[in-house]
Each structure stands twice: as C-alpha cells, then as structure tokens.
Scaffold this active site. Structure first.
Site, PDB file in Angstrom:
ATOM      1  N   ASP A  46      75.597 -44.140 -44.724  1.00 52.48           N
ATOM      2  CA  ASP A  46      76.613 -44.971 -45.370  1.00 52.48           C
ATOM      3  C   ASP A  46      76.223 -45.223 -46.815  1.00 52.48           C
ATOM      4  OD1 ASP A  46      78.938 -46.957 -45.316  1.00 52.48           O
ATOM      5  OD2 ASP A  46      77.261 -48.200 -46.019  1.00 52.48           O
ATOM      6  N   TYR A  51      76.622 -48.847 -55.404  1.00 53.16           N
ATOM      7  CA  TYR A  51      75.174 -48.805 -55.262  1.00 53.16           C
ATOM      8  C   TYR A  51      74.551 -48.037 -56.437  1.00 53.16           C
ATOM      9  CZ  TYR A  51      76.261 -50.139 -50.420  1.00 53.16           C
ATOM     10  OH  TYR A  51      76.733 -50.758 -49.294  1.00 53.16           O
ATOM     11  N   LYS A  77      82.768 -46.071 -49.725  1.00 50.15           N
ATOM     12  CA  LYS A  77      83.647 -47.228 -49.870  1.00 50.15           C
ATOM     13  C   LYS A  77      84.556 -47.084 -51.089  1.00 50.15           C
ATOM     14  CE  LYS A  77      79.970 -49.963 -47.809  1.00 50.15           C
ATOM     15  NZ  LYS A  77      78.918 -48.936 -47.872  1.00 50.15           N
ATOM     16  N   GLY A 234      72.845 -54.604 -43.322  1.00 52.18           N
ATOM     17  CA  GLY A 234      71.894 -55.640 -43.710  1.00 52.18           C
ATOM     18  C   GLY A 234      71.251 -56.364 -42.543  1.00 52.18           C
ATOM     19  N   LEU A 241      63.594 -60.342 -43.426  1.00 56.63           N
ATOM     20  CA  LEU A 241      63.108 -60.122 -42.065  1.00 56.63           C
ATOM     21  C   LEU A 241      62.173 -58.921 -41.969  1.00 56.63           C
ATOM     22  CD1 LEU A 241      66.254 -60.818 -39.831  1.00 56.63           C
ATOM     23  CD2 LEU A 241      64.061 -62.041 -39.758  1.00 56.63           C
ATOM     24  N   ALA A 242      62.074 -58.167 -43.032  1.00 57.06           N
ATOM     25  CA  ALA A 242      61.240 -56.964 -43.012  1.00 57.06           C
ATOM     26  C   ALA A 242      60.089 -57.065 -44.008  1.00 57.06           C
ATOM     27  CB  ALA A 242      62.091 -55.742 -43.318  1.00 57.06           C
TER      28      ALA A 242
END
Length: 336
Positions: A46, A51, A77, A234, A241-242
């Site tokens: 994706d 980006y 997108k 995400g 969290l990583a």
C-alpha cells in the site's frame, strides 16, 4: 468484491516510511526493505502520492518492476496531486505537519474532484511503473477542514472521487475502492450513503492496542452489518508500540508512554513480543482483512512477519483483558 477476496494474505506492507517519514533513508535501504518484504512472502503493498510527495511510490515501483505483476496486490490513494512545481518555504501538510519534510520538495495539491482523481491515478501509475492498480483509497478526506468547509470537501469527494472510482470498478479497471483515513467519521458517513458504495476501508491508527474504543462504538458494528472489510494501517500507533517515540505523528505524550510501559510489562511476563500482541489484536476483529505495518529496515520486516505467526498464549489475552488496557468490547484472538 470484498477485500478478503482480493488480498493475498493478512499481512501487507505500508510504505509511508519509504517517503522519508520522520527521517531520510538511503535509496538502497528502502529497496532492501521492499525486497525483504517480498522474500518473506508479503504480496500486498500500500502506498500514496503524499508519502514523500511521490517518493514512496517511486521507490516501491522500482523494486516491484522486477516482480510478476499478477503475483502481488497494489493499492494507492487519491486526494493529493503532486505538482511539478517545488515548494520553497515551509510545507503545509495539515495535522500531519512535517512528517515528510525529508521527502521530495514538490508542491502537493489537496483535491478530491473527478479531474484531480483521474490525474492522480495517471501520475501514480507512472511513478509506480505499472499498468494497473488493484485498490484505490480516497485519502484523508476532508482531514483538516471543519464545519461547513468539511461538508463542502466531503461533497467534493462524493461527487468526484467516489463516482470516478465506482466507474473504474464497474469497468474492471480497478478491483475495489474505499476510504483511507485516520478518522472514523468520514467512513461512517460514507457507509450511510445509498451510493456510491465502497468495498472497504483503510483505517490508520484507530484500531490498535492504544486506540480502538471509538472505532468499536459505531464504525465497526456498522461495517460488520454491511459486510465491509477493513485494512488496519498504523498498527504500531506511529511507531510508539514498536520502540519509537511518536504517537499520532507527534512526540508521544506521557500518558501514552505510561500505557506502552504497562503493555511491555505484560508482554514480558508472558514472553510475548509487543509486535505480536499489536498485530494479532488488530486482526482479531471480524471486520479486519489485513494489517499493514510500515518499515524502513529489512530487520523490521523480519520482526513483523515473525510476530504475525508468533504463538501467543491464551493467558496473555486473558490478562490483557483483565488489566483494563483494552476495551471489554474488543474481540481477542482466543475470544477471551
């Protein structure tokens, strides 16, 4: 067509980091990361024009050019058109601020009209070096607008992007379309429409271990009722969290850091990796079709693929529920 019929597996690769999200990465590192994803069996990629103002699409396309097109699923997108004109001063990327400040310097036009949608798709195909897209998401619809202007921008998308993508789906040019957002309200509003009808949605950062209660209240029951699938973007909540320091694209507040610390204590107690808990939690909801963590290092891809298959004991999910760290309404892998 449902997303589960299109997607080749439950783990995909979100390419926002390839657009130099938060930091500049060398081209060789970006290419090695995509190659590692391929070698580890990832077949869903994706991306988006936003980006890095086209940088992620270009980098992804360069690697995928050497792969059989029928062997993978590709989504991008619409909603942002990358202009040839370069930005000279500070860039206005709305609430996402300067997260792509190390990307290309091209100006970005925010538009969801029919003309902009068709233009965006044409440009994406060129940057990706491919002849077709499988899924197209309407990106961050009306993300940074409020009140009457929000309504105006949503209507622009409804009569523009939505209808163009519905036509392309009917013509067989694309297989599916939906919304790619990090707010639940635009999806709820779209699902309430009689037409056009999306096939699914990509929800970023709103169905994670750290943030899921709002999605559980209205959006996910509605999606389940209408048999509409979700791709979870995400899953590591902008990286916190990583092992990262960001949450919602900004430095994580202390309350979030404290919650992450409690999660780490619980995972350590059960010998579980935080990534395994995060990915498997996001995939446990019946609406979830796939999860697409991002990465800029090959080692991170290896961690992600291992985490998806990691054996997480039922006792962990039971204790996670009992700890109050997740909503009582959130489905867990064991049904705990």
């Amino acid at each position: 067509m449902s997303l589960t019929e299109i997607l080749p597996g439950r783990l995909g690769f979100g390419t926002a980091p390839l657009g130099n999200m938060f930091r500049a990465i060398p081209d060789v590192e970006a290419a090695a990361t995509v190659e590692t994803a391929w070698d580890r069996g990832v077949r869903y990629f994706d991306t988006a024009p936003m980006y890095g103002a086209g940088l992620a699409e270009t980098r992804l396309g360069e690697v995928l050019a050497g792969k059989p097109r029928d062997a993978y699923v590709l989504s991008t997108k619409v909603g942002r058109v990358i202009l040839d004109e370069l930005e000279e001063g500070a860039r206005d990327l709305g609430e996402k601020g300067g997260i792509f400040e190390h990307g290309n310097r091209n100006k970005v036009l925010h538009s969801w009209t029919a003309e902009a949608t068709e233009h965006s798709i044409e440009d994406s195909l060129k940057r990706l070096g491919t002849d077709r897209l499988d899924i197209v998401w309407v990106h961050d619809i009306a993300q940074d607008f409020y009140g009457d202007l929000w309504v105006q921008k949503f209507e622009e998308a409804r009569t523009g992007a939505f209808r163009v993508l519905s036509r392309l789906r009917e013509e067989g040019v694309i297989k599916a379309w939906g919304l790619g957002v990090n707010k639940t309200e635009p999806i709820e509003l779209t699902l309430a429409l009689d037409e056009p009808r999306p096939d699914g949605f990509l929800l970023a950062g709103r169905y994670t271990l750290l943030d899921h209660e709002h999605a559980l209240q209205r959006l996910l029951p509605l999606a389940q009722e209408q048999d509409v699938d979700m791709v979870v973007g995400g899953p590591y909540s902008s990286g916190v969290l990583a092992g990262g320091t960001h949450f919602e694209y900004q430095p994580a507040p202390q309350a979030i850091l404290d919650k992450v610390a409690r999660l780490k204590e619980l995972t350590a107690e059960h010998g579980v990796s935080v990534k395994a808990a995060a990915l498997q939690f996001s995939l446990a909801h019946p609406v979830s079709a796939a999860v697409i963590p991002g990465a800029t290092k090959p080692s991170r891809i290896t961690e992600d693929t291992a985490a998806l298959g990691e054996d997480v004991p039922a006792a962990f999910w039971t204790d996670l529920r009992a700890s109050g760290l997740v909503s009582p309404a959130a489905p867990l892998p064991t049904g705990a």
